[in-house]
Design an enzyme around this catalytic site. Structure first.
Site, short mmCIF file in Angstrom:
data_model
loop_
_atom_site.label_atom_id
_atom_site.label_comp_id
_atom_site.label_asym_id
_atom_site.label_seq_id
_atom_site.Cartn_x
_atom_site.Cartn_y
_atom_site.Cartn_z
N ASN A 1 -35.04 70.12 -63.31
CA ASN A 1 -35.14 68.72 -63.70
C ASN A 1 -35.55 68.60 -65.16
O ASN A 1 -36.69 68.95 -65.52
CB ASN A 1 -36.16 67.99 -62.82
CG ASN A 1 -36.43 66.58 -63.31
OD1 ASN A 1 -35.64 65.67 -63.06
ND2 ASN A 1 -37.52 66.39 -64.05
N GLU A 2 -34.66 68.16 -66.00
CA GLU A 2 -34.90 67.76 -67.40
C GLU A 2 -35.34 68.88 -68.32
O GLU A 2 -35.79 68.61 -69.43
CB GLU A 2 -35.91 66.59 -67.46
CG GLU A 2 -35.38 65.33 -66.77
CD GLU A 2 -36.30 64.13 -66.90
OE1 GLU A 2 -37.44 64.29 -67.40
OE2 GLU A 2 -35.90 63.02 -66.50
N ASP A 3 -35.19 70.13 -67.92
CA ASP A 3 -35.61 71.22 -68.80
C ASP A 3 -34.70 71.33 -70.02
O ASP A 3 -35.17 71.69 -71.12
CB ASP A 3 -35.65 72.54 -68.03
CG ASP A 3 -36.78 72.57 -67.01
OD1 ASP A 3 -37.52 71.56 -66.92
OD2 ASP A 3 -36.91 73.57 -66.29
N SER B 1 -30.41 68.95 -64.10
CA SER B 1 -30.23 67.51 -64.01
C SER B 1 -31.20 66.87 -65.01
O SER B 1 -32.41 67.03 -64.87
CB SER B 1 -30.53 67.00 -62.60
OG SER B 1 -30.33 65.60 -62.53
#
Length: 859
Positions: A434-436, A487
């Site tokens: 998530n958002e890395d 994502s």
């Protein structure tokens, strides 16, 4: 010797604070109230810590996460059990850094909350009493040590040491959650005696484009000697579809079966078909026919694809989900862990949450990468209800490391969880994080999206090795599920903000550039996997965290501030409130106005993005997953249902926008200058556009009924027309001047307050979709007095049917009662003359209904 596999749970447990302290005295062992469990849960039940969900008590229990704890079980082993060829202790999950001793002998050390462990212990056991001790070190302190020994990395949310610790990342605090560092045996522990066991059952189904089915099964045994396995496929309604016997040789056997199209029932998402679930059972027998072990899985058959196709006259590619050749618009939610204390989440709570999702007309849930790989019950229920699951791997908002021991741990974590989840028809995508990638972009880490060959471990973004090498390899080796690197992730050499590829997290409403929510149409993406707006929870939930302290019962109190973890939330809430509403500042009003703002914001997003689902080749937006459906504690957040499963008004406004048939409208002003020299000579025209959506697979003939009202006069205008809504897409229905709105030639000419109601009527003139479009911002509207509205509320003879009617348009009706809340079927209601609405109010019990709405005199 015991032949059949026998497993029993260890349930008699006690716990202590190692060395004594605030939690327990030195040497004091306290019995646990439940198992599995965690330290906070037990201390709360013993009243040795205050409730961290109330007031500022979160900060009074921080010592718990920095102490060491031990759990102990004394259990008896029989001679019969020890006569088995194998006796294992099975640990489904330990949180997080644990050293396990059995009768004083160390048998296991753990460093990863997401891993299960099987330990052969026959030689360490004895007939009679045995003592199992789990010693847990503080994950926070241990993480700080690991970070110091390696490297400090950048992140959003929480302490940077979390990046080195394979533990639920939200425990470290998030912009919606508290800092509560849990510890303990969070999943079951069992003693398993057996001769031979089924070590793996890999069931794969392939549904071809013509919907014929192939089923393969690979059975692995812990014993390489010969045995037989009886494979049974049971039909959803009972009865055997097929039964086969296969020989286990060299520890494994394989089986392949085929069915022509139509011979097996296919699984569909909710709203598109049924969810038939088959049961696979494998019984392992020795050469004499003695049962050694058995294993069952509930499976289904479906063809699931992520389609990235070219679009007609638009850049980029689609990013959409296709199930059994049907392209699906995914309207759904993001999911965080439903409690700060994971062991309190029962299968019943999971079902209540996921039932709310389905009742709200949603068909997809995204399991976010800062929590946990959810319990089996979560996915079982998703299978039953027809919910598509987007599953993140557990990496969130950080620059994660990739040193050898870390990679080794997360590889095993991925293998175990992919194996556990792969048979669920609901799981249709694995995402690496998530958002890395967004973190890497934000901090300008090494990130060349066109580099597809490097190792990445020596760069400033080493976790690319995990997301682009390790995880896709594991997913491919152990499942047939689609893998997405993160994502959001665009692919094709594009950054995560590219709106024409992959999925995006659209946070330029609230975060980022803080756009007006009316701009959702120009903020769309191919698949919007996160977006949101904050809103206060139910007033009863707010009062819960005050804990009876009435002096704190105002929006700016310390308790309220502690129960909103988002940076700058006061400025952002007030920015959006002031731009759009006249609002009062007492707590009841603040709750109401933030809830209505959230409801309007989120409904607008779904409405405008469903319009972008324009049919094959025109799927400009294929999904919208709101951040978020749930909370892990009582808090003001982006959730649309609060911790106590109380839906906010936004839940209902979203549900209306995700009905099978909907109608939407926009109004936009267009200014035309008389020539290119003058700034004073111009005309302002207001244009109205109307469209409808149809998520069914057949065309739908309906009547479009439109009515326009001037809020400040008796003027009205109505018309109807027969229209056909195209299947599985949106259909443009009208474009023209806003009725009743004159062309203006000066900015000092105040536009008339025209409200337009559009309804879709079926062949029986039943309303199957409705929406009222109001001029915005609402703060400019001069609302009629409550007396002039003629608003009526009539409760039916059944005591639960509530009919609302009005003589003037009303905006944003929220219903409530004193005492325990009723269960409302709708909220945030817009009402116009000639269109009464009836809702259900389960639990009303004759109580008076209180109404709030815009312009009700409380602002």
């Amino acid at each position: 010797m015991v032949a059949e596999s026998v497993s029993r749970l260890l349930t008699d447990w006690s716990f202590t604070q190692v060395g004594g302290g605030t939690g327990t005295k030195d040497g004091e062992w306290l019995g646990v109230s439940e198992f599995p469990t965690s330290v906070h849960v037990e201390l709360l039940k013993l009243k040795r810590i205050p409730d961290p969900f109330i007031g500022l008590h979160e900060w009074d229990v921080q010592w718990v996460g920095e102490a060491d704890w031990a759990f102990k079980s004394t259990f008896t082993v029989s001679e019969e059990e020890l006569s088995s060829s194998n006796v294992d202790l099975v640990f489904d999950g330990l949180d997080t850094f644990a050293t396990v001793t059995l009768n004083g002998q160390t048998i296991l050390t753990t460093t990863n909350q997401f891993l299960g462990h099987r330990v052969p212990v026959k030689s360490a056991l004895k007939v009679g009493e045995n003592v199992l001790v789990l010693n847990f070190e503080s994950a926070f302190l241990k993480g700080r040590d690991v970070e110091k020994a390696n490297q400090k990395y950048v992140l959003w949310n929480g302490d940077s040491s979390r990046l080195h610790v394979r533990k639920a990342q939200y425990n470290y605090g998030w912009d919606w959650g508290p800092v509560l560092m849990t510890t303990g045996p969070w999943k079951p522990i069992s003693l398993h005696s057996y001769t031979t066991r089924i070590s793996d059952l890999d069931i794969r189904s392939q549904v071809s484009e013509d919907l014929s089915v192939k089923l393969s099964a690979k059975i692995s045994s812990s014993d390489t000697q010969s045995a037989t396995a009886v494979f049974t496929l049971e039909k959803p309604g009972g009865g055997v579809e097929v039964e086969k016997e296969v020989v286990i040789e060299g520890g494994s056997a394989e089986l392949a079966l085929e069915w022509a199209s139509g011979k097996l029932d296919l699984w569909y998402p909710v709203g598109y078909g049924e969810q038939p679930l088959y049961t696979v059972t494998v019984k392992l027998n020795d050469k004499n026919g003695t049962l050694l072990d058995s294993k069952s899985l509930r499976i289904a058959f479906r063809r699931a694809l992520v389609v990235q196709d070219k679009l007609i006259d638009e850049p980029g590619l689609t990013f959409l989900f296709e199930i059994n050749n049907v392209r699906i618009f995914c309207g759904g939610s993001n999911w965080i862990p439903a409690d700060s204390f994971l062991t309190t989440i029962t299968p019943e709570r999971y079902r209540d949450w996921l039932k709310l999702l389905v009742d709200g007309n949603q068909n997809m849930i995204r399991v976010w990468g800062g929590g946990i790989y959810e319990h089996d019950a979560f996915y079982d229920i998703a299978d039953e209800l027809g919910i598509l699951v987007w599953q993140d791997f557990m990496f969130g908002c950080g620059q994660y490391p990739a040193y050898d021991t870390f990679v080794e741990s997360v590889t095993e974590e991925a293998v175990q969880n992919v194996k556990r989840l792969r048979h669920h028809p609901s799981v249709v995508i694995f995402a690496g994080n998530n958002e890395d990638y967004q973190v890497a972009e934000s901090f300008k880490l090494d990130l060349d999206y066109n580099d597809e060959t490097s190792d990445f471990r020596k760069t400033t973004f080493p976790a690319r090795f995990i997301y682009e090498r390790v995880l896709p390899g594991v997913v491919k080796a152990y499942s047939d599920i689609y893998y997405h690197r993160g994502s959001p992730y665009s692919g094709f050499g594009k950054p995560t903000t590219d709106r024409t590829y992959g999925d995006i997290h659209q946070w330029n409403v609230w975060h980022g550039t803080q756009e007006p929510w009316h701009n959702w149409d120009i903020l769309s993406g191919r698949f919007v996997s996160e977006f949101g707006m904050q809103g206060y929870p139910n007033i009863r939930t707010v009062d819960y965290w005050f804990g009876g302290d009435t002096s704190e019962r105002f929006p700016q109190s310390r308790s309220n501030v502690n129960h909103n973890k988002a940076d700058g939330f006061e400025r952002r809430l007030e920015l959006y409130l002031m731009e759009n509403f006249k609002h009062a500042f007492d707590i009841e009003s603040y709750v109401y106005y933030t809830q209505i703002m959230q409801a309007e914001t989120l409904a607008a997003a779904y409405r405008l993005w469903r319009r972008n689902w324009g049919g094959r080749g025109r799927e400009l937006t294929s999904g919208a997953l709101v951040w978020q459906i749930n909370d892990c504690w009582p808090v003001t957040s982006w959730a649309i249902v609060d911790y106590f499963l109380r839906p906010k008004p936004a839940y209902f406004s979203i549900a209306r926008e995700l009905r099978p048939f909907t109608v939407g409208m926009t109004r936009k002003e267009s200014t035309t200058f008389s020539n290119d020299r003058s700034a004073a000579q111009f005309t302002i025209e207001t244009k109205l556009e109307i469209w409808g959506t149809n998520s069914t697979l057949s065309p739908k003939k309906v009547v479009l009924a439109v009515a326009a009202f001037d809020l400040e006069s008796e003027w009205t205008h109505e018309w109807e027309q027969d229209v056909t809504l195209n299947p599985n897409s949106s259909t443009e229905l009208f474009s023209g001047a806003l009725p009743g709105q004159p062309v203006r030639t000066k900015k000092s000419e105040v536009p008339r307050t025209i409200i337009v109601s559009a309804r879709l009527l079926d062949e029986d003139r039943i309303v199957i979709g409705r929406y009222s479009n109001w001029p915005e911002p609402f703060k400019f509207i001069h609302f009629p007095s409550p007396e002039a509205l003629g608003l009526q509320v009539v409760v039916g003879a059944d005591g639960e049917s509530v009919t609302l009617s009005t003589k003037k348009p009303v905006k944003g009706i929220v219903l409530d009662v004193e005492g325990d809340d009723a269960q409302w079927s709708d909220q945030a209601i817009d009402l116009v003359p000639g269109d009464p609405q009836t809702i259900r109010a389960i639990g009303l019990n004759g109580r008076q209904i209180n109404l709030r709405y815009l312009g009700d005199g409380t602002a």
